[in-house]
Enzyme design. Structure first.
Site, PDB file in Angstrom:
ATOM      1  N   CYS A 112       0.813  -1.218   0.000  1.00  0.00           N
ATOM      2  CA  CYS A 112       0.000   0.000   0.000  1.00  0.00           C
ATOM      3  C   CYS A 112       0.845   1.266   0.000  1.00  0.00           C
ATOM      4  O   CYS A 112       0.551   2.207  -0.726  1.00  0.00           O
ATOM      5  CB  CYS A 112      -0.919   0.007   1.222  1.00  0.00           C
ATOM      6  N   PHE A 113       1.879   1.307   0.827  1.00  0.00           N
ATOM      7  CA  PHE A 113       2.622   2.549   0.999  1.00  0.00           C
ATOM      8  C   PHE A 113       3.692   2.757  -0.073  1.00  0.00           C
ATOM      9  O   PHE A 113       4.571   3.585   0.061  1.00  0.00           O
ATOM     10  CB  PHE A 113       3.204   2.625   2.412  1.00  0.00           C
TER      11      PHE A 113
END
Length: 259
Positions: A131-132
């Site tokens: 996600c990051f």
């Protein structure tokens, strides 16, 4: 995840008002987005070896390790006064509370807006399952690095938006949970992640606690949405509904490994 979905159901039926919820995870858990392919992306031997939980979210987005972070969720009808119909603009309105929350903690946060063709391309074809790896439209950024990742779904006329606010980030642990096409790709991600993501406690000399975060973001949402947040306690009947949903859905291989 069962509670977030249950709150969406209760709100859709008019049982409860809009809700903003703050929570943590025990045990630490890897969650993947609704559309992700579990067996292709995740190294389950590493997940098991580190005693982590695993669950598929009802929302989209990419994988998040819920460990040193605060998770929030917002449940609100699509018909809420002045709620934009478009997903991106609604996301901006709901995330403004996060923006003010970071500012309440003394951080110079701002919304990310992809400003190059390369950044737009990254959003359309994400390079990894993490996600990051990159900020999306209107996600929160400090010093050019992502500090909160969020996702949204709309069901039964209700918006569910939830996301992770990083207090600390164990980059090696995060990377160990994914499969990569080659050792070179993993090394490339190892080099890139610190440039793309950052945790609150990497940005400040004072250690920020979960309690301070809850206070800061509660005040941020109240100010941004012009509301007063009051505690809400589930009834026994509602708690049983959550437990049943957990058992029938979020604890099953059929749900978690459906893709």
């Amino acid at each position: 995840m069962a509670l977030d979905e249950a709150l969406l159901d209760f709100h859709s039926e008019g049982e409860i008002p809009p809700v903003i919820r703050f929570y943590e995870w025990n045990p630490a858990t890897l969650s993947i987005g609704y559309f992700q392919r579990a067996m292709k992306d995740v190294d389950f031997e590493a997940v098991k070896a580190q005693n982590l939980g695993f669950v598929r979210r009802p929302t989209g987005g990419r994988a998040v390790l819920h460990e040193h972070e605060l998770t929030y969720s917002i449940i609100v009808t699509e018909q809420y006064p002045e709620m934009p119909a478009g997903v991106t603009e609604a996301y901006r309105v709901l995330s403004e509370g996060l923006l003010l929350g970071f500012q309440n903690l003394g951080l110079k946060a701002y919304f990310s807006v992809p400003d190059t063709e390369e950044k737009l391309a990254d959003l359309k074809k994400p390079k990894s399952a993490v996600c990051f790896d990159a900020p999306s439209w209107y996600e929160l950024v400090v010093e050019g690095k992502k500090v909160a990742g969020s996702a949204q779904t709309r069901q039964k006329g209700v918006i569910l938006q939830h996301g992770a606010i990083l207090l600390d980030l164990d980059e090696e642990k995060l990377l160990s949970l994914f499969k990569f096409s080659s050792p070179e790709m993993k090394e490339k991600m190892r080099e890139k992640l610190p440039q793309k993501a950052v945790a609150i406690n990497q940005l400040t000399d004072k250690q920020i606690t979960i309690t301070q975060c809850v206070e800061a973001f509660k005040a941020g949402f109240e100010q941004a949405l012009d509301i007063e947040l009051v505690p809400y306690e589930l009834t026994e009947k509602q708690k049983q509904y959550v437990t049943d949903l957990e058992q029938k859905k979020y604890l099953t291989d059929e749900w978690n490994f459906k893709k």
